[in-house]
Scaffold this active site. Structure first.
Site, PDB file in Angstrom:
ATOM      1  N   LYS A  94       0.852  -1.197   0.000  1.00  0.00           N
ATOM      2  CA  LYS A  94       0.000   0.000   0.000  1.00  0.00           C
ATOM      3  C   LYS A  94       0.883   1.240   0.000  1.00  0.00           C
ATOM      4  CE  LYS A  94      -4.400  -0.173   2.114  1.00  0.00           C
ATOM      5  NZ  LYS A  94      -5.138  -0.277   3.383  1.00  0.00           N
TER       6      LYS A  94
HETATM    7  C1  E4P Z   1      -8.435   0.256   3.344  1.00  0.00           C
HETATM    8  O1  E4P Z   1      -7.685  -0.411   2.689  1.00  0.00           O
HETATM    9  C2  E4P Z   1      -8.106   0.893   4.600  1.00  0.00           C
HETATM   10  O2  E4P Z   1      -7.305   0.034   5.373  1.00  0.00           O
HETATM   11  C3  E4P Z   1      -9.289   1.234   5.427  1.00  0.00           C
HETATM   12  O3  E4P Z   1     -10.488   0.984   4.820  1.00  0.00           O
HETATM   13  C4  E4P Z   1      -9.121   2.557   6.048  1.00  0.00           C
HETATM   14  O4  E4P Z   1     -10.188   2.985   6.751  1.00  0.00           O
HETATM   15  P1  E4P Z   1     -10.620   2.698   8.233  1.00  0.00           P
HETATM   16  O5  E4P Z   1      -9.449   2.155   9.000  1.00  0.00           O
HETATM   17  O6  E4P Z   1     -11.066   4.018   8.713  1.00  0.00           O
HETATM   18  O7  E4P Z   1     -11.731   1.704   8.092  1.00  0.00           O
END
Ligand code: E4P
Length: 226
Positions: A94
């Site tokens: 990522k």
């Molecule tokens: C997506 O890949 C992220 O990890 C995630 O959805 C981020 O958002 P959140 O932690 O607020 O759910």
């Protein structure tokens, strides 16, 4: 539409895979923190879980792991991504959708390391992820909704652009918070939804199902011969 679990907790990943057949996992620094383990321990544990469940393989069960969010230049991002990627072939790296991140993601994809361009909040950012042929792009719809923005229109725009332009990058609707958002994503033919275990389980729970079961149990008990 595929479902990924947004979590770094092994018990949640195990349950979601064994009970509900999820197709992959997404993590982020907040999920790693919530696992209660240091970064390397958390991701090594997930890599071992992948092995134990015979899910090893580039195309089988993608696990997105985010680079150190403090990194602010492409060279350092690429170096860190290579190290993380060497731990497990299922790992997808990522990378934040900013100038240095996109430079790094382009280089990584060119050398065969798959990326998930994350923290995407506009269609024009999503276009760049498609142009560099990232494996995944992650528009955060829950955060948009919290900010009073229309996640449906946002995802419809991205999805239309991707179809028109023929980008092969798979769209992950990220930070999904409700069953309604899940069904909207399915209607828009979004490739993947990622959400936490509670959101996933809530999405197939309905108070009328419980209410209806109460009525039927009552009828069953009052039926002669039962
Ligand atoms: C997506 O890949 C992220 O990890 C995630 O959805 C981020 O958002 P959140 O932690 O607020 O759910």
């Amino acid at each position: 539409m595929k479902f990924f679990l947004d979590s770094a907790k092994l018990d949640e990943i195990d349950k979601a895979y064994k009970c509900y057949g999820i197709d992959g996992v997404t993590t982020n620094p907040r999920h790693i923190m919530n696992s209660g383990k240091p970064f390397l321990t958390a991701i090594n544990d997930i890599a071992n879980w992948v092995k134990e469940n015979h899910l090893e393989g580039k195309e089988v069960f993608p696990v997105s792991v985010e680079i150190n969010p403090h990194l602010d230049n492409a060279d350092d991002m690429v170096k860190e991504a290579r190290k993380i990627s060497a731990i497990c072939e299922n790992f997808v790296i990522k990378i934040p959708c900013n100038l240095e991140g996109l430079k790094a993601a382009k280089r990584l994809e060119e050398e065969g390391i798959r990326t998930n361009v994350t923290l995407v909040f506009s269609p024009s950012q999503a276009i760049q992820a498609g142009r560099i042929n990232a494996k995944f792009v992650s528009p955060f719809i829950g955060w948009k909704e919290t900010n009073g923005e229309d996640a449906r229109a946002y995802m419809e725009t991205i999805s239309n652009i991707y179809h028109v332009k023929g980008y092969e990058t798979e769209i992950i609707a990220a930070a999904v918070r409700t069953g309604r958002e899940i069904s909207i994503m399915a209607e828009l033919d979004v490739d993947i939804v990622t959400c936490g275990l509670a959101v996933l389980e809530d999405s197939f729970t309905h108070p009328y199902t419980k209410h209806g079961l109460g009525i039927f149990c009552d009828s069953w008990d009052k039926t002669e011969g039962n």
